[in-house]
Design a protein around this motif. Structure first.
Motif, short mmCIF file in Angstrom:
data_model
loop_
_atom_site.label_atom_id
_atom_site.label_comp_id
_atom_site.label_asym_id
_atom_site.label_seq_id
_atom_site.Cartn_x
_atom_site.Cartn_y
_atom_site.Cartn_z
N MET A 1 0.86 -1.24 0.31
CA MET A 1 -0.44 -0.02 0.08
C MET A 1 1.22 1.31 0.29
SD MET A 1 -3.03 1.80 0.44
CE MET A 1 -3.98 0.62 0.73
N THR A 2 0.79 2.04 -0.73
CA THR A 2 1.84 3.49 -1.25
C THR A 2 0.65 4.52 0.07
OG1 THR A 2 1.58 2.94 -3.25
CG2 THR A 2 2.79 4.86 -2.67
N LYS A 3 1.63 4.57 0.67
CA LYS A 3 0.95 6.00 1.52
C LYS A 3 0.70 7.43 1.32
CE LYS A 3 2.87 7.53 6.01
NZ LYS A 3 2.84 9.83 5.41
N ILE A 4 0.11 7.34 1.00
CA ILE A 4 -0.08 9.31 0.69
C ILE A 4 0.57 10.38 1.50
CG2 ILE A 4 -1.91 11.02 0.56
CD1 ILE A 4 -2.26 8.15 -1.12
N ARG A 5 1.90 10.53 0.50
CA ARG A 5 2.42 11.69 1.23
C ARG A 5 2.69 13.08 0.84
NH1 ARG A 5 7.62 11.58 0.41
NH2 ARG A 5 6.84 11.02 -1.71
N LYS A 6 2.00 13.26 -0.64
CA LYS A 6 2.50 14.79 -1.04
C LYS A 6 0.61 15.39 -1.22
CE LYS A 6 6.12 13.47 -3.75
NZ LYS A 6 6.60 13.66 -5.80
N ALA A 7 1.07 16.41 -1.06
CA ALA A 7 -1.08 17.60 -1.17
C ALA A 7 -0.44 18.84 -2.42
CB ALA A 7 -0.65 17.82 0.27
N ILE B 1 -5.67 29.31 4.31
CA ILE B 1 -4.51 28.17 3.70
C ILE B 1 -3.53 27.39 5.18
CG2 ILE B 1 -2.62 29.76 3.30
CD1 ILE B 1 -2.56 28.39 0.38
N GLU B 2 -3.86 28.70 5.45
CA GLU B 2 -3.07 27.95 6.70
C GLU B 2 -3.37 26.89 7.67
OE1 GLU B 2 -1.15 30.14 9.72
OE2 GLU B 2 -0.85 28.11 11.45
N TYR B 3 -4.78 27.06 7.83
CA TYR B 3 -5.78 25.72 8.24
C TYR B 3 -6.24 24.69 7.39
CZ TYR B 3 -7.92 29.00 11.66
OH TYR B 3 -7.81 30.30 11.91
N ILE B 4 -5.54 25.21 6.20
CA ILE B 4 -5.72 23.79 5.53
C ILE B 4 -4.82 23.31 5.15
CG2 ILE B 4 -6.17 23.11 2.80
CD1 ILE B 4 -7.98 25.29 2.56
N VAL B 5 -3.66 23.58 5.61
CA VAL B 5 -2.18 23.27 4.88
C VAL B 5 -1.91 22.31 7.11
CG1 VAL B 5 0.30 23.44 6.01
CG2 VAL B 5 -0.55 24.72 4.02
N ARG B 6 -2.77 22.75 7.84
CA ARG B 6 -2.49 22.18 8.88
C ARG B 6 -3.10 20.76 9.26
NH1 ARG B 6 0.30 24.55 12.97
NH2 ARG B 6 0.84 26.79 12.82
N GLU B 7 -4.54 20.97 8.70
CA GLU B 7 -5.60 19.59 8.35
C GLU B 7 -4.53 18.84 7.38
OE1 GLU B 7 -8.89 20.61 5.70
OE2 GLU B 7 -8.90 18.14 5.48
N ALA B 8 -3.80 19.21 6.65
CA ALA B 8 -3.50 18.08 5.64
C ALA B 8 -2.00 17.21 6.83
CB ALA B 8 -2.18 18.60 4.15
N MET B 9 -1.27 18.57 7.30
CA MET B 9 -0.50 17.90 8.11
C MET B 9 -0.89 16.20 8.74
SD MET B 9 1.67 21.35 8.65
CE MET B 9 3.23 20.85 9.91
N GLU B 10 -1.74 17.39 9.77
CA GLU B 10 -2.31 16.24 10.96
C GLU B 10 -2.64 15.19 9.96
OE1 GLU B 10 -5.75 18.57 12.15
OE2 GLU B 10 -3.87 19.73 13.79
N SER B 11 -3.01 14.73 8.32
CA SER B 11 -3.15 13.85 8.20
C SER B 11 -2.16 12.84 7.69
CB SER B 11 -4.42 14.07 6.84
OG SER B 11 -5.72 15.27 7.24
N GLY B 12 -1.26 13.56 8.35
CA GLY B 12 0.18 12.16 7.58
C GLY B 12 0.47 13.04 5.99
N ILE B 13 0.25 14.10 5.93
CA ILE B 13 1.05 14.50 4.00
C ILE B 13 2.77 14.99 4.83
CG2 ILE B 13 1.74 16.58 2.69
CD1 ILE B 13 -1.18 13.77 2.43
#
Ligand code: UTP
Length: 289
Positions: A1-7, A38-50
Protein backbone atom coordinates in the motif's frame (compact mmCIF):
# COMPACT_ATOMS: atom_id res chain seq x y z
CA UNK A 1 0.00 0.00 0.00
CA UNK A 2 1.46 3.35 -1.06
CA UNK A 3 1.33 5.95 1.71
CA UNK A 4 -0.24 9.32 0.86
CA UNK A 5 2.74 11.64 1.37
CA UNK A 6 2.14 14.51 -1.01
CA UNK A 7 -0.55 17.18 -1.10
CA UNK A 8 -1.45 19.64 -3.83
CA UNK A 9 -3.32 22.86 -2.98
CA UNK A 10 -4.57 24.86 -5.98
CA UNK A 11 -4.79 28.54 -5.06
CA UNK A 12 -4.49 30.26 -8.42
CA UNK A 13 -8.15 31.14 -9.07
CA UNK A 14 -9.40 34.70 -9.55
CA UNK A 15 -11.77 34.64 -6.57
CA UNK A 16 -14.38 36.63 -8.48
CA UNK A 17 -17.05 35.87 -5.87
CA UNK A 18 -15.01 37.89 -3.39
CA UNK A 19 -14.21 41.00 -5.43
CA UNK A 20 -13.14 43.75 -4.92
CA UNK A 21 -10.66 42.60 -2.24
CA UNK A 22 -9.39 39.70 -4.40
CA UNK A 23 -8.21 42.21 -7.00
CA UNK A 24 -5.08 42.60 -4.83
CA UNK A 25 -5.36 40.06 -1.97
CA UNK A 26 -5.31 36.29 -2.49
CA UNK A 27 -8.61 34.81 -1.36
CA UNK A 28 -6.66 32.02 0.37
CA UNK A 29 -4.90 34.68 2.51
CA UNK A 30 -8.15 36.14 3.85
CA UNK A 31 -7.90 35.50 7.59
CA UNK A 32 -10.36 33.54 9.65
CA UNK A 33 -9.79 35.80 12.67
CA UNK A 34 -5.95 35.99 12.68
CA UNK A 35 -4.87 33.05 10.54
CA UNK A 36 -5.03 32.83 6.73
CA UNK A 37 -7.47 30.26 5.41
CA UNK A 38 -4.69 28.37 3.66
CA UNK A 39 -2.89 27.74 6.95
CA UNK A 40 -5.91 25.85 8.32
CA UNK A 41 -5.79 23.71 5.17
CA UNK A 42 -2.05 23.06 5.42
CA UNK A 43 -2.42 22.10 9.10
CA UNK A 44 -5.29 19.71 8.30
CA UNK A 45 -3.04 18.01 5.74
CA UNK A 46 -0.11 17.81 8.19
CA UNK A 47 -2.40 16.22 10.79
CA UNK A 48 -3.43 13.72 8.09
CA UNK A 49 0.16 12.55 7.54
CA UNK A 50 1.19 14.73 4.58
CA UNK A 51 4.94 15.35 4.37
CA UNK A 52 5.37 17.40 1.19
CA UNK A 53 3.27 20.23 -0.23
CA UNK A 54 2.80 21.91 -3.59
CA UNK A 55 0.77 25.11 -3.75
CA UNK A 56 -0.40 26.23 -7.19
CA UNK A 57 -0.32 30.02 -7.39
CA UNK A 58 -0.78 32.74 -9.99
CA UNK A 59 1.24 35.89 -10.58
CA UNK A 60 -0.57 38.08 -8.02
CA UNK A 61 -0.45 35.53 -5.18
CA UNK A 62 3.09 36.10 -3.94
CA UNK A 63 1.76 36.80 -0.46
CA UNK A 64 1.09 33.03 -0.15
CA UNK A 65 4.74 32.27 -0.96
CA UNK A 66 5.93 34.93 1.51
CA UNK A 67 3.61 33.63 4.21
CA UNK A 68 5.17 30.16 4.20
CA UNK A 69 8.70 31.56 4.21
CA UNK A 70 10.65 32.90 7.18
CA UNK A 71 10.59 36.66 7.78
CA UNK A 72 14.02 37.04 9.40
CA UNK A 73 13.73 40.79 10.01
CA UNK A 74 10.47 40.43 11.92
CA UNK A 75 11.79 37.37 13.78
CA UNK A 76 14.86 39.40 14.83
CA UNK A 77 12.76 42.35 15.99
CA UNK A 78 10.41 40.13 18.03
CA UNK A 79 13.37 38.27 19.57
CA UNK A 80 15.00 41.60 20.52
CA UNK A 81 11.81 42.68 22.27
CA UNK A 82 11.42 39.34 24.05
CA UNK A 83 8.07 38.66 22.32
CA UNK A 84 8.51 34.89 22.46
CA UNK A 85 4.85 33.96 21.91
CA UNK A 86 4.56 36.18 18.82
CA UNK A 87 7.88 34.83 17.56
CA UNK A 88 6.67 31.24 17.70
CA UNK A 89 3.45 32.26 15.87
CA UNK A 90 5.42 33.36 12.81
CA UNK A 91 8.41 31.04 12.96
CA UNK A 92 7.22 27.54 13.82
CA UNK A 93 5.19 26.63 10.73
CA UNK A 94 7.71 27.64 7.99
CA UNK A 95 10.49 25.73 9.73
CA UNK A 96 8.38 22.53 9.82
CA UNK A 97 7.18 22.57 6.21
CA UNK A 98 8.55 20.96 3.08
CA UNK A 99 6.70 23.19 0.64
CA UNK A 100 7.01 24.00 -3.07
CA UNK A 101 5.21 26.42 -5.38
CA UNK A 102 4.37 26.36 -9.06
CA UNK A 103 2.70 29.02 -11.18
CA UNK A 104 -0.41 28.37 -13.23
CA UNK A 105 0.17 30.94 -15.96
CA UNK A 106 -3.40 31.05 -17.26
CA UNK A 107 -6.46 30.44 -15.11
CA UNK A 108 -8.03 27.79 -17.33
CA UNK A 109 -9.83 25.94 -14.54
CA UNK A 110 -9.25 23.54 -11.65
CA UNK A 111 -8.37 20.61 -13.95
CA UNK A 112 -5.66 22.70 -15.57
CA UNK A 113 -4.36 23.82 -12.15
CA UNK A 114 -4.04 20.20 -11.01
CA UNK A 115 -2.16 19.31 -14.22
CA UNK A 116 0.50 21.85 -13.13
CA UNK A 117 1.30 19.40 -10.27
CA UNK A 118 2.25 16.49 -12.56
CA UNK A 119 6.04 16.76 -12.08
CA UNK A 120 5.73 17.20 -8.32
CA UNK A 121 3.41 14.23 -7.88
CA UNK A 122 5.33 11.74 -10.03
CA UNK A 123 3.96 8.23 -9.92
CA UNK A 124 2.24 8.04 -6.54
CA UNK A 125 -1.29 8.71 -5.24
CA UNK A 126 -1.68 12.20 -3.76
CA UNK A 127 -4.05 14.38 -1.79
CA UNK A 128 -5.75 17.40 -3.33
CA UNK A 129 -7.17 20.10 -1.06
CA UNK A 130 -8.91 23.14 -2.53
CA UNK A 131 -7.61 26.42 -1.21
CA UNK A 132 -10.98 27.84 -0.23
CA UNK A 133 -12.64 24.91 1.57
CA UNK A 134 -12.02 24.72 5.31
CA UNK A 135 -13.17 21.72 7.35
CA UNK A 136 -13.56 21.12 11.03
CA UNK A 137 -13.62 17.32 11.24
CA UNK A 138 -15.58 15.46 13.93
CA UNK A 139 -12.60 13.97 15.75
CA UNK A 140 -10.61 13.06 12.64
CA UNK A 141 -9.41 15.73 10.12
CA UNK A 142 -11.36 15.64 6.83
CA UNK A 143 -8.34 14.56 4.77
CA UNK A 144 -7.41 11.84 7.29
CA UNK A 145 -10.88 10.34 6.74
CA UNK A 146 -10.09 10.08 3.01
CA UNK A 147 -6.64 8.64 3.68
CA UNK A 148 -8.29 5.92 5.83
CA UNK A 149 -10.71 5.20 2.97
CA UNK A 150 -7.81 4.97 0.51
CA UNK A 151 -6.19 2.35 2.74
CA UNK A 152 -9.32 0.20 2.23
CA UNK A 153 -9.77 0.71 -1.52
CA UNK A 154 -6.36 1.67 -3.04
CA UNK A 155 -8.48 3.80 -5.42
CA UNK A 156 -9.18 7.48 -5.95
CA UNK A 157 -11.55 8.90 -3.33
CA UNK A 158 -13.68 12.03 -3.65
CA UNK A 159 -14.62 13.66 -0.34
CA UNK A 160 -18.33 14.53 -0.39
CA UNK A 161 -21.00 16.34 1.55
CA UNK A 162 -24.79 16.19 1.16
CA UNK A 163 -26.17 19.48 -0.23
CA UNK A 164 -29.67 20.94 -0.57
CA UNK A 165 -31.46 20.65 -3.95
CA UNK A 166 -30.98 24.35 -4.68
CA UNK A 167 -27.19 23.95 -4.33
CA UNK A 168 -26.47 20.94 -6.60
CA UNK A 169 -25.78 23.20 -9.60
CA UNK A 170 -22.79 24.76 -7.74
CA UNK A 171 -20.84 21.47 -7.33
CA UNK A 172 -19.51 18.35 -8.97
CA UNK A 173 -22.15 15.72 -8.15
CA UNK A 174 -21.58 11.96 -7.71
CA UNK A 175 -23.68 9.07 -9.00
CA UNK A 176 -23.20 6.03 -6.73
CA UNK A 177 -22.85 2.66 -8.50
CA UNK A 178 -25.42 1.13 -6.12
CA UNK A 179 -27.68 2.18 -3.26
CA UNK A 180 -25.81 2.03 0.02
CA UNK A 181 -25.99 3.41 3.54
CA UNK A 182 -22.19 3.39 3.80
CA UNK A 183 -20.24 6.67 3.80
CA UNK A 184 -17.73 5.02 1.42
CA UNK A 185 -19.41 4.25 -1.93
CA UNK A 186 -18.16 3.09 -5.32
CA UNK A 187 -19.17 5.57 -8.02
CA UNK A 188 -20.70 5.05 -11.44
CA UNK A 189 -20.16 8.61 -12.68
CA UNK A 190 -19.68 12.28 -11.75
CA UNK A 191 -21.06 15.41 -13.36
CA UNK A 192 -19.90 19.03 -12.91
CA UNK A 193 -22.51 21.65 -11.94
CA UNK A 194 -25.63 19.82 -13.21
CA UNK A 195 -29.08 21.42 -13.36
CA UNK A 196 -31.23 20.01 -10.52
CA UNK A 197 -33.26 17.88 -12.97
CA UNK A 198 -30.06 16.21 -14.23
CA UNK A 199 -28.36 15.76 -10.83
CA UNK A 200 -27.91 12.04 -10.05
CA UNK A 201 -27.81 12.62 -6.25
CA UNK A 202 -27.20 15.25 -3.59
CA UNK A 203 -23.63 14.04 -2.95
CA UNK A 204 -21.44 17.02 -3.79
CA UNK A 205 -17.64 16.90 -4.16
CA UNK A 206 -16.39 19.12 -1.35
CA UNK A 207 -12.81 20.18 -2.01
CA UNK A 208 -10.92 17.11 -0.73
CA UNK A 209 -9.63 14.28 -2.91
CA UNK A 210 -7.20 11.39 -3.00
CA UNK A 211 -6.23 10.81 -6.64
CA UNK A 212 -4.08 8.21 -8.33
CA UNK A 213 -1.50 9.59 -10.82
CA UNK A 214 -3.63 8.12 -13.65
CA UNK A 215 -5.58 11.39 -13.48
CA UNK A 216 -2.77 13.25 -15.30
CA UNK A 217 -3.19 11.16 -18.44
CA UNK A 218 -6.82 12.33 -18.62
CA UNK A 219 -6.11 15.95 -17.65
CA UNK A 220 -3.59 16.23 -20.47
CA UNK A 221 -6.31 15.64 -23.05
CA UNK A 222 -9.23 17.23 -21.20
CA UNK A 223 -11.25 19.74 -23.20
CA UNK A 224 -13.15 22.66 -21.66
CA UNK A 225 -16.46 21.91 -19.94
CA UNK A 226 -18.86 23.79 -17.62
CA UNK A 227 -18.07 27.52 -17.45
CA UNK A 228 -15.68 27.05 -20.40
CA UNK A 229 -13.07 25.76 -17.89
CA UNK A 230 -10.94 22.61 -17.92
CA UNK A 231 -12.82 20.70 -15.24
CA UNK A 232 -11.23 18.15 -12.93
CA UNK A 233 -14.61 16.39 -12.60
CA UNK A 234 -14.70 15.71 -16.36
CA UNK A 235 -11.24 14.11 -16.25
CA UNK A 236 -12.26 12.00 -13.21
CA UNK A 237 -15.32 10.80 -15.17
CA UNK A 238 -13.10 9.67 -18.06
CA UNK A 239 -10.65 8.03 -15.64
CA UNK A 240 -13.53 5.87 -14.33
CA UNK A 241 -13.42 3.85 -17.56
CA UNK A 242 -9.99 2.64 -16.45
CA UNK A 243 -10.06 2.63 -12.63
CA UNK A 244 -12.60 2.46 -9.81
CA UNK A 245 -13.35 5.77 -8.07
CA UNK A 246 -15.09 6.02 -4.69
CA UNK A 247 -16.73 8.78 -2.71
CA UNK A 248 -16.40 9.19 1.04
CA UNK A 249 -18.89 11.39 2.90
CA UNK A 250 -16.84 13.61 5.21
CA UNK A 251 -17.86 13.70 8.87
CA UNK A 252 -17.48 17.35 9.92
CA UNK A 253 -18.40 20.95 9.09
CA UNK A 254 -17.32 22.57 5.86
CA UNK A 255 -16.90 26.31 5.22
CA UNK A 256 -16.67 27.68 1.68
CA UNK A 257 -14.65 30.79 2.35
CA UNK A 258 -14.79 31.68 -1.36
CA UNK A 259 -18.38 32.79 -0.73
CA UNK A 260 -19.17 35.78 1.47
CA UNK A 261 -21.66 34.01 3.70
CA UNK A 262 -19.34 30.99 4.09
CA UNK A 263 -16.57 33.32 5.18
CA UNK A 264 -18.75 35.14 7.74
CA UNK A 265 -19.99 31.79 9.12
CA UNK A 266 -16.41 30.48 9.46
CA UNK A 267 -15.29 33.64 11.27
CA UNK A 268 -18.15 33.50 13.78
CA UNK A 269 -18.01 29.77 14.46
CA UNK A 270 -14.21 29.74 14.83
CA UNK A 271 -14.43 32.72 17.21
CA UNK A 272 -17.11 30.94 19.28
CA UNK A 273 -14.70 27.99 19.61
CA UNK A 274 -11.79 30.09 20.87
CA UNK A 275 -11.34 30.53 24.60
CA UNK A 276 -9.81 33.99 24.14
CA UNK A 277 -12.79 35.28 22.12
CA UNK A 278 -15.94 33.27 22.75
CA UNK A 279 -17.40 35.23 25.68
CA UNK A 280 -17.02 38.61 24.02
CA UNK A 281 -18.32 37.33 20.69
CA UNK A 282 -21.37 35.74 22.37
CA UNK A 283 -22.07 39.05 24.13
CA UNK A 284 -21.69 40.91 20.85
CA UNK A 285 -24.06 38.57 19.01
CA UNK A 286 -26.66 38.83 21.78
CA UNK A 287 -26.47 42.62 21.69
CA UNK A 288 -27.17 42.60 17.95
CA UNK A 289 -30.43 40.62 18.22
P1 UTP B 1 -13.09 28.15 -7.43
O1 UTP B 1 -13.93 28.22 -8.63
O2 UTP B 1 -13.75 28.00 -6.10
O3 UTP B 1 -12.14 29.41 -7.29
O4 UTP B 1 -11.98 27.05 -7.64
P2 UTP B 1 -12.05 30.75 -8.06
O5 UTP B 1 -12.12 30.53 -9.54
O6 UTP B 1 -10.85 31.45 -7.51
O7 UTP B 1 -13.32 31.50 -7.46
P3 UTP B 1 -14.52 32.27 -8.13
O8 UTP B 1 -15.48 31.19 -8.53
O9 UTP B 1 -13.93 33.07 -9.26
O10 UTP B 1 -15.03 33.14 -7.02
C1 UTP B 1 -11.61 26.08 -6.65
C2 UTP B 1 -10.14 26.13 -6.32
O11 UTP B 1 -9.38 25.95 -7.51
C3 UTP B 1 -8.44 27.00 -7.66
C4 UTP B 1 -8.97 28.17 -6.84
O12 UTP B 1 -7.91 28.99 -6.38
C5 UTP B 1 -9.71 27.47 -5.72
O13 UTP B 1 -8.85 27.18 -4.62
N1 UTP B 1 -8.31 27.31 -9.12
C6 UTP B 1 -9.41 27.51 -9.88
C7 UTP B 1 -7.04 27.38 -9.65
O14 UTP B 1 -6.03 27.19 -8.95
N2 UTP B 1 -6.92 27.67 -10.98
C8 UTP B 1 -8.00 27.87 -11.78
O15 UTP B 1 -7.81 28.12 -13.00
C9 UTP B 1 -9.28 27.80 -11.21
Amino acid sequence: MTKIRKAVIPAAGYGTRFLPVTKAVAKEMLPIIDTPTIEYIVREAMESGIEEFLIIVSSNKNSIIDYFDNNFELEYQLAQKGKIKELSLIKDLPSKLNIHFVRQHEQLGLGHAVLCAKEFVGNEPFALLLGDDVYVGNGNPALAQLVDAYEKTSSSILGTLKVADEDVSKYGICKPAEESESRLIKLESVVEKPALKDAPSNLAIGGRYILTPTIFKYLETQTRGAGNEIQLTDAILRMMSEEAVYSMEIDGSRYDIGSKIGFIKATLEFALNRDDLKDEVKELLNSLK
